[in-house]
Design a protein around this motif. Structure first.
Motif, mmCIF file in Angstrom:
data_model
loop_
_atom_site.group_PDB
_atom_site.id
_atom_site.type_symbol
_atom_site.label_atom_id
_atom_site.label_comp_id
_atom_site.label_asym_id
_atom_site.label_seq_id
_atom_site.Cartn_x
_atom_site.Cartn_y
_atom_site.Cartn_z
ATOM 1 N N VAL A 34 0.793 -11.133 9.090
ATOM 2 C CA VAL A 34 1.694 -10.570 8.038
ATOM 3 C C VAL A 34 1.570 -11.672 6.977
ATOM 4 O O VAL A 34 2.391 -12.686 7.238
ATOM 5 N N LYS A 89 0.064 10.551 -2.159
ATOM 6 C CA LYS A 89 -0.465 11.530 -1.260
ATOM 7 C C LYS A 89 0.195 11.917 -0.242
ATOM 8 O O LYS A 89 0.656 12.860 0.005
ATOM 9 N N ARG A 90 0.448 10.740 0.591
ATOM 10 C CA ARG A 90 1.062 11.106 1.938
ATOM 11 C C ARG A 90 2.349 11.439 1.819
ATOM 12 O O ARG A 90 2.793 12.120 2.551
ATOM 13 N N PRO A 137 0.881 4.948 -0.820
ATOM 14 C CA PRO A 137 0.005 6.412 -1.338
ATOM 15 C C PRO A 137 1.112 7.446 -1.703
ATOM 16 O O PRO A 137 1.821 8.015 -0.740
ATOM 17 N N ARG A 165 -7.203 2.094 7.993
ATOM 18 C CA ARG A 165 -6.158 2.807 7.386
ATOM 19 C C ARG A 165 -6.766 4.140 6.661
ATOM 20 O O ARG A 165 -6.060 5.160 6.830
ATOM 21 N N ILE A 171 -8.845 -3.819 8.556
ATOM 22 C CA ILE A 171 -7.965 -2.872 8.787
ATOM 23 C C ILE A 171 -7.635 -1.695 7.557
ATOM 24 O O ILE A 171 -7.281 -0.683 7.771
ATOM 25 N N ARG A 178 2.573 14.987 0.455
ATOM 26 C CA ARG A 178 2.136 15.944 1.539
ATOM 27 C C ARG A 178 3.020 16.188 2.659
ATOM 28 O O ARG A 178 3.008 17.116 3.313
ATOM 29 N N GLN A 189 0.637 -1.291 17.177
ATOM 30 C CA GLN A 189 0.138 -0.152 18.188
ATOM 31 C C GLN A 189 -1.207 0.262 18.333
ATOM 32 O O GLN A 189 -1.683 1.071 19.187
ATOM 33 N N ASP A 208 5.906 -0.536 10.985
ATOM 34 C CA ASP A 208 4.867 -1.530 11.276
ATOM 35 C C ASP A 208 4.336 -2.242 10.059
ATOM 36 O O ASP A 208 4.333 -1.348 8.838
ATOM 37 N N CYS A 209 4.328 -3.388 10.041
ATOM 38 C CA CYS A 209 4.122 -4.088 8.844
ATOM 39 C C CYS A 209 2.965 -3.376 8.143
ATOM 40 O O CYS A 209 2.866 -3.465 6.771
ATOM 41 N N TRP A 210 1.756 -3.356 9.098
ATOM 42 C CA TRP A 210 0.565 -3.101 8.194
ATOM 43 C C TRP A 210 0.307 -1.509 7.909
ATOM 44 O O TRP A 210 -0.667 -1.145 7.591
ATOM 45 N N LYS A 269 6.042 8.029 11.998
ATOM 46 C CA LYS A 269 5.403 7.585 13.144
ATOM 47 C C LYS A 269 4.747 5.969 12.602
ATOM 48 O O LYS A 269 4.134 6.050 11.568
ATOM 49 N N ASN A 270 4.984 5.109 13.440
ATOM 50 C CA ASN A 270 4.583 3.583 13.306
ATOM 51 C C ASN A 270 5.365 3.377 11.628
ATOM 52 O O ASN A 270 4.722 2.564 11.172
ATOM 53 N N HIS A 330 1.959 -2.647 4.149
ATOM 54 C CA HIS A 330 1.241 -3.945 3.549
ATOM 55 C C HIS A 330 -0.136 -3.841 3.572
ATOM 56 O O HIS A 330 -0.835 -3.449 4.620
ATOM 57 N N LYS A 331 -0.754 -4.833 2.702
ATOM 58 C CA LYS A 331 -2.304 -4.703 2.763
ATOM 59 C C LYS A 331 -2.666 -6.240 2.624
ATOM 60 O O LYS A 331 -1.689 -6.811 2.239
ATOM 61 N N TYR A 345 0.922 -1.032 -0.049
ATOM 62 C CA TYR A 345 -0.035 0.233 0.048
ATOM 63 C C TYR A 345 0.793 1.369 0.072
ATOM 64 O O TYR A 345 1.749 1.633 1.123
ATOM 65 N N ASP A 404 -7.863 -2.910 -2.206
ATOM 66 C CA ASP A 404 -7.438 -2.621 -0.849
ATOM 67 C C ASP A 404 -6.886 -3.865 -0.102
ATOM 68 O O ASP A 404 -6.113 -3.411 1.100
ATOM 69 N N VAL A 405 -7.386 -5.212 -0.323
ATOM 70 C CA VAL A 405 -7.096 -6.090 0.169
ATOM 71 C C VAL A 405 -6.224 -7.024 -0.614
ATOM 72 O O VAL A 405 -6.768 -7.438 -1.705
ATOM 73 N N SER A 406 -5.153 -7.578 -0.136
ATOM 74 C CA SER A 406 -4.320 -8.358 -1.013
ATOM 75 C C SER A 406 -5.010 -9.765 -1.187
ATOM 76 O O SER A 406 -5.649 -10.208 -0.274
ATOM 77 N N TYR A 447 1.464 -10.729 15.116
ATOM 78 C CA TYR A 447 2.125 -9.702 16.096
ATOM 79 C C TYR A 447 1.159 -8.806 16.559
ATOM 80 O O TYR A 447 -0.017 -8.607 15.845
#
Lengths: 168, 259
Positions: free
Chosen positions: B120, A115-116, A113, B179, B175, A119, B113, A162-164, A158-159, A167-168, A111, B159-161, B110
């Motif tokens: 994963v 945009k992020r 973006p 997001r 998630i 910006r 936060q 973190d995997c997510w 920030k974060n 990744h999606k 994933y 948006d989802v693999s 895992y």
């Protein structure tokens, strides 16, 4: 023995030439595009800002390949006699999109973006290299996870690790 | 050499402690009001559509290879005229002290936060340990690389693999929606509001039985509902600290069910 050395030298030279030919013309790094479009002329010499054509970069996940209308907006008037521009015009007449070859290709499970990143004040150059000097667009960054993370950890996102987050 | 190994082992151990994230950004919580649930399974269908779940068919279902991340458990009590049917939607409980996380040899599952127990896919090697450890039986395994028949692959959620063979998966609390809501909130320069995020199951529930929000926010609807006297959690005695809170169903005679 002499013959062997000769074979080795010739083979070596052939390998190097082959490697460069492959690297220049047949790799995914800088694929041949359907139209010989030069970022050097547009972004370099004429100083057109990136987001004039890649309009979605600031507000969407993808930066967006410009549609033929955007090309024709200028090229109905500018340089209409060039054979490359006539190719664009033929796509325009056929009402077909130009089949550009994607260079910066991310896998499906990422994933990312635009945009992020735009910006956050990141310049396009940071990832896409000095596009303004490229006659044909080429991939300058590996787009591997380590490459992403090196920047994320340097800028203390920030974060950011973190995997997510990515990744999606 | 042994000192080095000990240092690594110590580090890995500290990551595995349940309180590794002592301060969470959010604590996403789902509250399910069983008084409102009528067992229509709209949430199940929505989950299939949202998260690119394959439909495996009758034979694989019989081999317990069913793929629903969210299932409705049915309990029927009594004989025909005087029958009581109870439904409990069960999805991944996003345990704060998750048993599955302790088992994974490659750290593919895992805690992040947001207080979510995440999986994963790319790290997963398919040892099945997490599914064995799971107390709620909500983890699903890709026994094959499932294919979608021709026009249906166009409805896959981008948006989802799409997962492949040999990967364990489970409910993510949508998630991708969390997001995108965070993304939107960041653009507006505000924190995520209560009600911004609605997982597919909650969105599709016709009676509005499924609430979703941040438990750390005292103003959120889930924080208020969590104080309800009807509150209970599944298999609470196992001390896995699940994040899904159920509200007991009140029967006609004033007693509560699910006790």
């Amino acid at each position: 023995m002499k013959k062997l050395i000769l074979y080795a030298v010739v083979g070596g030279i052939a390998f190097i030439i082959g490697y460069f030919v492959n690297y220049q013309f047949f790799s995914d790094r800088a694929p041949v595009q359907p139209i010989n479009f030069s970022h050097k002329i547009h972004a370099g010499d004429n100083q057109i800002p990136c987001q004039y054509c890649h309009i979605y970069a600031e507000r969407s996940r993808v930066s967006g390949v410009p549609n033929v209308k955007r090309c024709m907006g200028c090229h109905q008037i500018i340089k209409t006699d060039s054979p490359e521009i006539q190719k664009v015009a033929s796509y325009w007449d056929k009402k077909e999109p130009i089949p550009w070859v994607k260079v910066y290709n991310l896998p499906d499970h990422v994933y990312f973006p635009h945009k992020r990143h735009v910006r956050a004040g990141l310049d396009c150059k940071n990832c896409h290299g000095d596009v303004a000097s490229m006659a044909r667009i080429e991939k300058v960054s590996s787009l591997q996870m380590g490459w992403c993370l090196s920047c994320h950890s340097k800028k203390e996102v920030k974060n950011g690790s973190d995997c997510w987050t990515c990744h999606k | 050499m042994s000192g080095f190994l000990e240092r690594i082992a110590g580090k890995l151990k500290s990551y595995r402690e349940p309180g590794y994230y002592t301060k969470l950004d959010h604590k996403w919580t789902m509250v399910i009001d069983l008084d409102k649930c009528n067992g229509c399974e709209a949430c199940v269908v929505a989950c299939y559509a949202e998260n690119n779940l394959p439909v495996v068919g009758k034979e694989d279902c019989a081999k317990s290879r069913a793929f629903s991340w969210l299932r409705i458990e049915r309990y029927v009590e009594g004989e025909y005229p005087d029958v009581k049917v109870k439904f409990i939607p069960v999805m991944c409980q996003q345990c704060m002290k998750a048993p599955c996380e302790t088992g994974c040899p490659v750290y593919a599952t895992y805690h992040n936060q947001d207080g979510l127990n995440v999986q994963v896919y790319n790290r997963c090697v398919g040892t099945f340990t997490c599914a064995t450890y799971c107390t709620y039986d909500v983890r699903r395994f890709n026994w094959f690389t499932y294919k979608w028949p021709k026009p249906l692959e166009a409805q896959l959620n981008p948006d989802v693999s799409v997962r492949e063979m040999g990967v364990m998966e489970k409910c993510t609390f949508c998630i991708q929606r969390i997001r995108s809501a965070k993304d939107k909130a960041k653009d507006e320069g505000k924190p995520v509001k209560d009600g911004d995020i609605k997982p597919a199951c909650s969105q599709s529930c016709p009676t509005g039985a499924i609430y979703f929000g941040d438990l750390q926010d005292p103003e959120s609807i889930v924080a208020k509902l969590a104080k309800s006297p009807r509150r209970y959690r599944l298999l609470e005695e196992l001390n896995a600290d699940p994040s899904v809170i159920y509200l007991k169903r009140v029967m006609g005679d004033g007693t509560t069910s699910h006790e």
